[in-house]
Design an enzyme around this catalytic site. Sequence first.
Site, PDB file in Angstrom:
ATOM      1  N   TYR A 174     -16.186 -10.210   0.100  1.00  0.00           N
ATOM      2  CA  TYR A 174     -16.837  -9.668   1.295  1.00  0.00           C
ATOM      3  C   TYR A 174     -17.684  -8.447   0.945  1.00  0.00           C
ATOM      4  O   TYR A 174     -17.505  -7.808  -0.085  1.00  0.00           O
ATOM      5  CB  TYR A 174     -15.793  -9.306   2.363  1.00  0.00           C
TER       6      TYR A 174
ATOM      7  N   TYR B 133      -9.109  -0.282 -12.968  1.00  0.00           N
ATOM      8  CA  TYR B 133      -9.498   1.127 -13.022  1.00  0.00           C
ATOM      9  C   TYR B 133      -9.378   1.663 -14.439  1.00  0.00           C
ATOM     10  O   TYR B 133      -8.424   1.366 -15.149  1.00  0.00           O
ATOM     11  CB  TYR B 133      -8.587   1.979 -12.129  1.00  0.00           C
TER      12      TYR B 133
ATOM     13  N   HIS C  97     -10.078   4.182   3.051  1.00  0.00           N
ATOM     14  CA  HIS C  97     -10.556   3.048   3.839  1.00  0.00           C
ATOM     15  C   HIS C  97      -9.361   2.356   4.506  1.00  0.00           C
ATOM     16  O   HIS C  97      -8.211   2.586   4.142  1.00  0.00           O
ATOM     17  CB  HIS C  97     -11.284   2.036   2.947  1.00  0.00           C
TER      18      HIS C  97
ATOM     19  N   ASP D 201      -8.406  -1.658   5.232  1.00  0.00           N
ATOM     20  CA  ASP D 201      -8.836  -3.032   4.987  1.00  0.00           C
ATOM     21  C   ASP D 201      -9.307  -3.635   6.309  1.00  0.00           C
ATOM     22  O   ASP D 201      -8.572  -3.566   7.305  1.00  0.00           O
ATOM     23  CB  ASP D 201      -7.680  -3.858   4.414  1.00  0.00           C
TER      24      ASP D 201
ATOM     25  N   HIS E  83      -6.105   4.595   3.424  1.00  0.00           N
ATOM     26  CA  HIS E  83      -5.436   4.750   2.128  1.00  0.00           C
ATOM     27  C   HIS E  83      -6.497   4.785   1.032  1.00  0.00           C
ATOM     28  O   HIS E  83      -7.629   4.329   1.221  1.00  0.00           O
ATOM     29  CB  HIS E  83      -4.419   3.634   1.873  1.00  0.00           C
TER      30      HIS E  83
ATOM     31  N   ARG F  39      -5.420   1.142 -15.234  1.00  0.00           N
ATOM     32  CA  ARG F  39      -4.523   0.558 -14.244  1.00  0.00           C
ATOM     33  C   ARG F  39      -5.236  -0.584 -13.532  1.00  0.00           C
ATOM     34  O   ARG F  39      -6.432  -0.494 -13.241  1.00  0.00           O
ATOM     35  CB  ARG F  39      -4.104   1.609 -13.223  1.00  0.00           C
TER      36      ARG F  39
END
Length: 358
Positions: free
Chosen positions: A120, A176, A185, A187, A247, A258
């Site tokens: 998206y 990352y 943001h 979801d 979050h 990570r």
Amino acid sequence: MAASGYSDLREKLKSMTPHRDDYGNKYRASNGSGKGRKRKYRESDDDEYEHSDDSSDLREQEARRVRSSVVQLSIFTPDECARIEEKIDEVVAKAEAGLYREHTVDRAPLRNKYFFGEGYTYGAQLERRGPGQERLYRKGEVDEIPSWVHELVIKRLVSNGVIPEGFVNSAVINDYQPGGCIVSHVDPLHIFARPIVSVSFFSDSALCFGCRFQFKPIRVSEPVFVLPVRRGSVTVLSGYAADDITHCIRPQDIKERRAVIILRKTKPDAPRLDSDSPLSSSPALRPAPLKAKRSHRKADPDAAHRPRVLEMDKEENRHPSLSRHRRHSASSENYRRREDHHDKHQESSGRKVKMRRH
């Protein structure tokens, strides 16, 4: 904080923003007694925020609500993690070789995103900014969920009762590098059903709730709640934690590489990009993957994370280059002038000597 000479965050904020005190004094002076508007700060030396107790209580309530709507489980063993991490490295290598469809791979500085099943638009990709503007890509514009994700990850979650069978139709891998982040943001509620399930790999990190990001340079406000996420842990967000508070991943919480696999289900009525959108590829189904890059180098997991210039720093990075160029030009010009001046000085000195001889 103590190492900086401040025992209280508010003291440091006060020292960093002295103009706020000037503003408050000016406002009180222009409004006499100051009635009609609440003062932000007390006039005492403590300079405490008004209603600070209420604010602390509110944040504590928020933290409790987040905590109550998050579930964490330890399901994957170190050996299972290592096997899945090898598969993630294969994804990175295939992306570096250009073997995925156009919208499967989304690159950003210190963070790459790989969409499978459904992808998206978000952030700077949106034609119109703001919550609710996100759109799914058309069917077939991202690659299917790899079989290893089904076999090694989704089946384990189903067998442990985390999600029902057939729930997941969207898998995203966020990879990352140290110092990478993802801004605050929620979801998209109009795209994804709840819960939101994520599994962490390679290293430990933290998921923060209720932060605000500022840029140039990047700064993050104090979170309402910090959730440690361990390698191999499963995190399930629903209710308040998924819908009513943002979050994020802060740069300071990514100390080693990570990766996280995010598993979600798209809603049946989730909006999609239409065929006229500039972000949508044509035809609707892409029968062939993108051509591989012509490179004699062997693809490796870290290759996709070569240093890149942050969009917000491009302008800043241009000016130092220009200034260095100007300084170089100026220094060259000054050097030539000094040379000319030196030659003229020698010539002038010679004439003076000759004049003395006469």
